[in-house]
Motif scaffolding. Structure first.
Motif, PDB file in Angstrom:
ATOM      1  N   VAL A   4       0.852  -1.176   0.000  1.00 26.83           N
ATOM      2  CA  VAL A   4       0.000   0.000   0.000  1.00 26.83           C
ATOM      3  C   VAL A   4       0.892   1.233   0.000  1.00 26.83           C
ATOM      4  O   VAL A   4       1.938   1.254   0.654  1.00 26.83           O
ATOM      5  N   VAL A   5       0.484   2.248  -0.740  1.00 28.22           N
ATOM      6  CA  VAL A   5       1.256   3.469  -0.874  1.00 28.22           C
ATOM      7  C   VAL A   5       0.343   4.665  -0.697  1.00 28.22           C
ATOM      8  O   VAL A   5      -0.690   4.771  -1.362  1.00 28.22           O
ATOM      9  N   GLU A   6       0.741   5.581   0.177  1.00 28.54           N
ATOM     10  CA  GLU A   6      -0.034   6.781   0.443  1.00 28.54           C
ATOM     11  C   GLU A   6       0.398   7.926  -0.457  1.00 28.54           C
ATOM     12  O   GLU A   6       1.546   7.991  -0.904  1.00 28.54           O
ATOM     13  N   SER A   7      -0.523   8.854  -0.660  1.00 30.11           N
ATOM     14  CA  SER A   7      -0.223  10.069  -1.387  1.00 30.11           C
ATOM     15  C   SER A   7      -1.179  11.166  -0.933  1.00 30.11           C
ATOM     16  O   SER A   7      -2.181  10.893  -0.273  1.00 30.11           O
ATOM     17  N   GLY A   8      -0.867  12.401  -1.288  1.00 29.37           N
ATOM     18  CA  GLY A   8      -1.774  13.508  -1.035  1.00 29.37           C
ATOM     19  C   GLY A   8      -1.409  14.410   0.120  1.00 29.37           C
ATOM     20  O   GLY A   8      -2.068  15.432   0.338  1.00 29.37           O
ATOM     21  N   GLY A   9      -0.372  14.067   0.863  1.00 27.36           N
ATOM     22  CA  GLY A   9       0.037  14.912   1.962  1.00 27.36           C
ATOM     23  C   GLY A   9       0.656  16.205   1.474  1.00 27.36           C
ATOM     24  O   GLY A   9       0.961  16.376   0.295  1.00 27.36           O
ATOM     25  N   CYS A  22      -4.673   6.160  -0.613  1.00 23.10           N
ATOM     26  CA  CYS A  22      -3.851   4.979  -0.373  1.00 23.10           C
ATOM     27  C   CYS A  22      -4.241   3.947  -1.416  1.00 23.10           C
ATOM     28  O   CYS A  22      -5.408   3.566  -1.495  1.00 23.10           O
ATOM     29  N   THR A  23      -3.282   3.514  -2.191  1.00 20.63           N
ATOM     30  CA  THR A  23      -3.553   2.565  -3.255  1.00 20.63           C
ATOM     31  C   THR A  23      -2.823   1.254  -3.000  1.00 20.63           C
ATOM     32  O   THR A  23      -1.630   1.248  -2.685  1.00 20.63           O
ATOM     33  N   MET A  24      -3.536   0.164  -3.132  1.00 22.67           N
ATOM     34  CA  MET A  24      -2.958  -1.164  -2.965  1.00 22.67           C
ATOM     35  C   MET A  24      -2.532  -1.702  -4.326  1.00 22.67           C
ATOM     36  O   MET A  24      -3.269  -1.604  -5.307  1.00 22.67           O
ATOM     37  N   SER A  25      -1.354  -2.280  -4.362  1.00 27.10           N
ATOM     38  CA  SER A  25      -0.834  -2.870  -5.585  1.00 27.10           C
ATOM     39  C   SER A  25      -0.305  -4.266  -5.292  1.00 27.10           C
ATOM     40  O   SER A  25      -0.176  -4.669  -4.143  1.00 27.10           O
ATOM     41  N   GLY A  26       0.023  -4.992  -6.346  1.00 25.94           N
ATOM     42  CA  GLY A  26       0.548  -6.334  -6.195  1.00 25.94           C
ATOM     43  C   GLY A  26      -0.502  -7.403  -6.019  1.00 25.94           C
ATOM     44  O   GLY A  26      -0.171  -8.550  -5.708  1.00 25.94           O
ATOM     45  N   ASN A  78     -13.410   0.234  -4.147  1.00 24.67           N
ATOM     46  CA  ASN A  78     -12.844  -1.090  -4.363  1.00 24.67           C
ATOM     47  C   ASN A  78     -12.491  -1.350  -5.822  1.00 24.67           C
ATOM     48  O   ASN A  78     -11.597  -2.143  -6.115  1.00 24.67           O
ATOM     49  N   ALA A  79     -13.182  -0.694  -6.733  1.00 25.15           N
ATOM     50  CA  ALA A  79     -12.862  -0.848  -8.146  1.00 25.15           C
ATOM     51  C   ALA A  79     -11.511  -0.248  -8.496  1.00 25.15           C
ATOM     52  O   ALA A  79     -10.891  -0.633  -9.485  1.00 25.15           O
ATOM     53  N   LYS A  80     -11.047   0.702  -7.694  1.00 21.18           N
ATOM     54  CA  LYS A  80      -9.761   1.358  -7.920  1.00 21.18           C
ATOM     55  C   LYS A  80      -8.691   0.916  -6.931  1.00 21.18           C
ATOM     56  O   LYS A  80      -7.592   1.474  -6.930  1.00 21.18           O
ATOM     57  N   ASN A  81      -9.012  -0.039  -6.093  1.00 23.76           N
ATOM     58  CA  ASN A  81      -8.083  -0.524  -5.064  1.00 23.76           C
ATOM     59  C   ASN A  81      -7.555   0.632  -4.215  1.00 23.76           C
ATOM     60  O   ASN A  81      -6.367   0.665  -3.858  1.00 23.76           O
ATOM     61  N   SER A  82      -8.438   1.551  -3.887  1.00 25.41           N
ATOM     62  CA  SER A  82      -8.006   2.773  -3.231  1.00 25.41           C
ATOM     63  C   SER A  82      -8.815   3.094  -1.986  1.00 25.41           C
ATOM     64  O   SER A  82     -10.015   2.842  -1.915  1.00 25.41           O
ATOM     65  N   LEU A  83      -8.129   3.699  -1.050  1.00 29.08           N
ATOM     66  CA  LEU A  83      -8.669   4.195   0.205  1.00 29.08           C
ATOM     67  C   LEU A  83      -8.428   5.694   0.251  1.00 29.08           C
ATOM     68  O   LEU A  83      -7.388   6.167  -0.217  1.00 29.08           O
ATOM     69  N   TYR A  84      -9.360   6.428   0.845  1.00 26.44           N
ATOM     70  CA  TYR A  84      -9.242   7.880   0.900  1.00 26.44           C
ATOM     71  C   TYR A  84      -9.513   8.400   2.307  1.00 26.44           C
ATOM     72  O   TYR A  84     -10.205   7.777   3.099  1.00 26.44           O
ATOM     73  N   LEU A  85      -8.966   9.565   2.582  1.00 27.35           N
ATOM     74  CA  LEU A  85      -9.260  10.278   3.812  1.00 27.35           C
ATOM     75  C   LEU A  85      -9.426  11.748   3.469  1.00 27.35           C
ATOM     76  O   LEU A  85      -8.453  12.417   3.115  1.00 27.35           O
ATOM     77  N   GLU A  86     -10.650  12.231   3.558  1.00 25.60           N
ATOM     78  CA  GLU A  86     -10.937  13.644   3.355  1.00 25.60           C
ATOM     79  C   GLU A  86     -10.802  14.346   4.696  1.00 25.60           C
ATOM     80  O   GLU A  86     -11.503  13.994   5.653  1.00 25.60           O
ATOM     81  N   MET A  87      -9.916  15.308   4.762  1.00 26.87           N
ATOM     82  CA  MET A  87      -9.630  16.017   6.001  1.00 26.87           C
ATOM     83  C   MET A  87     -10.046  17.471   5.835  1.00 26.87           C
ATOM     84  O   MET A  87      -9.523  18.177   4.975  1.00 26.87           O
ATOM     85  N   ASN A  88     -10.975  17.902   6.657  1.00 31.20           N
ATOM     86  CA  ASN A  88     -11.472  19.270   6.628  1.00 31.20           C
ATOM     87  C   ASN A  88     -11.214  19.952   7.965  1.00 31.20           C
ATOM     88  O   ASN A  88     -10.967  19.303   8.974  1.00 31.20           O
ATOM     89  N   SER A  89     -11.302  21.274   7.949  1.00 31.49           N
ATOM     90  CA  SER A  89     -11.098  22.073   9.161  1.00 31.49           C
ATOM     91  C   SER A  89      -9.825  21.665   9.889  1.00 31.49           C
ATOM     92  O   SER A  89      -9.813  21.450  11.100  1.00 31.49           O
ATOM     93  N   LEU A  90      -8.761  21.573   9.142  1.00 36.61           N
ATOM     94  CA  LEU A  90      -7.507  21.087   9.699  1.00 36.61           C
ATOM     95  C   LEU A  90      -6.951  22.026  10.759  1.00 36.61           C
ATOM     96  O   LEU A  90      -7.078  23.251  10.660  1.00 36.61           O
ATOM     97  N   TRP A 127       1.491  -2.021   5.963  1.00 39.69           N
ATOM     98  CA  TRP A 127       1.638  -0.606   6.286  1.00 39.69           C
ATOM     99  C   TRP A 127       2.316   0.110   5.138  1.00 39.69           C
ATOM    100  O   TRP A 127       3.268  -0.409   4.546  1.00 39.69           O
ATOM    101  N   GLY A 128       1.833   1.295   4.844  1.00 41.35           N
ATOM    102  CA  GLY A 128       2.499   2.120   3.858  1.00 41.35           C
ATOM    103  C   GLY A 128       3.670   2.866   4.458  1.00 41.35           C
ATOM    104  O   GLY A 128       3.940   2.798   5.663  1.00 41.35           O
ATOM    105  N   GLN A 129       4.371   3.602   3.612  1.00 38.33           N
ATOM    106  CA  GLN A 129       5.534   4.368   4.053  1.00 38.33           C
ATOM    107  C   GLN A 129       5.153   5.677   4.730  1.00 38.33           C
ATOM    108  O   GLN A 129       5.980   6.274   5.417  1.00 38.33           O
ATOM    109  N   GLY A 130       3.936   6.123   4.534  1.00 41.65           N
ATOM    110  CA  GLY A 130       3.457   7.336   5.159  1.00 41.65           C
ATOM    111  C   GLY A 130       3.514   8.534   4.237  1.00 41.65           C
ATOM    112  O   GLY A 130       4.322   8.596   3.308  1.00 41.65           O
ATOM    113  N   THR A 131       2.650   9.491   4.506  1.00 42.54           N
ATOM    114  CA  THR A 131       2.663  10.771   3.813  1.00 42.54           C
ATOM    115  C   THR A 131       2.529  11.876   4.855  1.00 42.54           C
ATOM    116  O   THR A 131       1.701  11.798   5.759  1.00 42.54           O
TER     117      THR A 131
END
Length: 137
Positions: A4-9, A22-26, A78-90, A127-131
């Protein structure tokens, strides 16, 4: 090898928003993204890893840590093998390295389940590497 690999930070001002992915591959024909319950965790320097949110394989069950409830939204495609986290009011307190994690133990994040999703880290297989998310004031 399933990964799994994170992105978007990134850097954002207080009150702003970010969307992590977060996208799962392999994956092979013998395994599927929807075999996994998924979660987001974060860790700031000098602090323990904290559970942010989790979501069941189908997306039906979700849980949030108290500090992010009402501000963050977890979802999956699930069709994109992806997980998301929408963060508001940070807030500056949200500054941390954010990690994606996965487990095939469905009860870890399930409606009515007795497992403590935010503390039962040994259940997590991947676990991913983190973002990095940095919120400035």
């Amino acid at each position: 090898l399933v990964q799994v690999v994170e992105s978007g930070g990134g850097l954002v001002q207080a009150g702003g928003s970010l969307r992590l992915a977060c996208t799962m591959s392999g994956l092979t024909s013998g395994s599927s993204f929807d075999d996994y319950a998924m979660g987001w965790f974060r860790q700031a320097p000098g602090k323990e890893r904290e559970g942010v949110s989790c979501i069941s394989w189908s997306g039906i069950s979700t849980y949030y840590g108290d500090s992010v409830k009402g501000r963050f939204t977890i979802s999956r495609d699930n069709a994109k093998n992806s997980l998301y986290l929408e963060m508001n009011s940070l807030k500056p307190e949200d500054t941390a390295m954010y990690y994606c994690a996965a487990t095939r133990v469905a009860a870890w994040c399930a409606t009515g389940g007795g497992l403590q999703w935010d503390t039962d880290l040994p259940r997590l297989e991947l676990w991913g590497q983190g973002t990095q998310v940095t919120v400035s004031s």
